[in-house]
Scaffold this motif. Sequence first.
Motif, PDB file in Angstrom:
ATOM      1  N   LYS A 183      37.335 -16.477  41.502  1.00 40.23           N
ATOM      2  CA  LYS A 183      37.041 -15.305  41.332  1.00 40.23           C
ATOM      3  C   LYS A 183      35.623 -14.960  42.135  1.00 40.23           C
ATOM      4  N   SER A 184      35.804 -13.744  42.662  1.00 41.38           N
ATOM      5  CA  SER A 184      34.678 -13.032  43.514  1.00 41.38           C
ATOM      6  C   SER A 184      34.151 -11.816  42.901  1.00 41.38           C
ATOM      7  N   GLU A 185      33.040 -11.323  43.199  1.00 39.99           N
ATOM      8  CA  GLU A 185      32.458 -10.241  42.350  1.00 39.99           C
ATOM      9  C   GLU A 185      31.488  -9.554  43.261  1.00 39.99           C
ATOM     10  N   VAL A 186      31.718  -8.119  43.348  1.00 40.58           N
ATOM     11  CA  VAL A 186      30.393  -7.276  43.809  1.00 40.58           C
ATOM     12  C   VAL A 186      30.214  -6.111  43.010  1.00 40.58           C
ATOM     13  N   SER A 187      28.936  -5.763  43.278  1.00 41.56           N
ATOM     14  CA  SER A 187      28.508  -4.541  42.500  1.00 41.56           C
ATOM     15  C   SER A 187      27.733  -3.652  43.308  1.00 41.56           C
TER      16      SER A 187
END
Length: 262
Positions: A183-187
């Motif tokens: 999983k990869s995540e950006v905000s």
Amino acid sequence: MLFSAEITDFRIIHNVLKAITMKDYVILRPMAEGLKLTLDEMKCVETSVYIPNSFFTNYNVDKSEEIIFKISLKVLVDILNIFGDEGSPSFKLSYAHVGAPLCIIMNHIEENITIDCEIRTMNVDDFDDVSLAGGCDVNKLVIKADILTELLNRLNNSADELSIKLSPDPPYFTLSATGIAGKSEVSISKNSDAVTLFQCQKTTTAVYYFNNIRTVLKVMAYADKVGISTGDSGLLGLQLVITSDDKQMYVEYYVTSQYLAD
């Protein structure tokens, strides 16, 4: 003549249509306010290109009846590419009557070349013009297109699923990609310089096939800003604003979610 239009430089229109050539056919609806092109797709995805009449140097529509027909999108894109990137040829469209071909005349002034083409038109059966936009009425974010593209490209490109979360609480807007590799995540915050509008009534999180989102990235390369809207059902709306010579055209992309997330 039911419909006729002329434009002096159609390069941006050609680029946008080329970027959305994912289906065989496109539905054309010349209306008084502008020309709308809708991809003939499955009900889970809706893609439309809207070119306001102000985008054209001449634009005429017979208002006495509804005009709607279908043509091969690939053939249209191939015709627009005849001159490649050379010069700024003009482009004329005309549609005489129901069942008539769509006539296209391109004039390359620098080379003194005129090309006259016809595309066979087809009737459109059971066309439902009810837009999915009404299902995206809970949250809305407007962000610079290049920043949104950068955020999406930071995620795992091999991921199958993309989760989109809009919340009135920090970090406000979050993208998460999930696949075999993890999983990869950006905000991004609503206070970012890249965000020009943030309206969030409540937290919504939905998961989409990442491939359905990737298809719009090619068009996003020509956009200035993107409106992202969501609804209770998980429906996602992307409204792209594309500017050329101080004139604007729009691409709307709606996609249904796989499921809602907690």
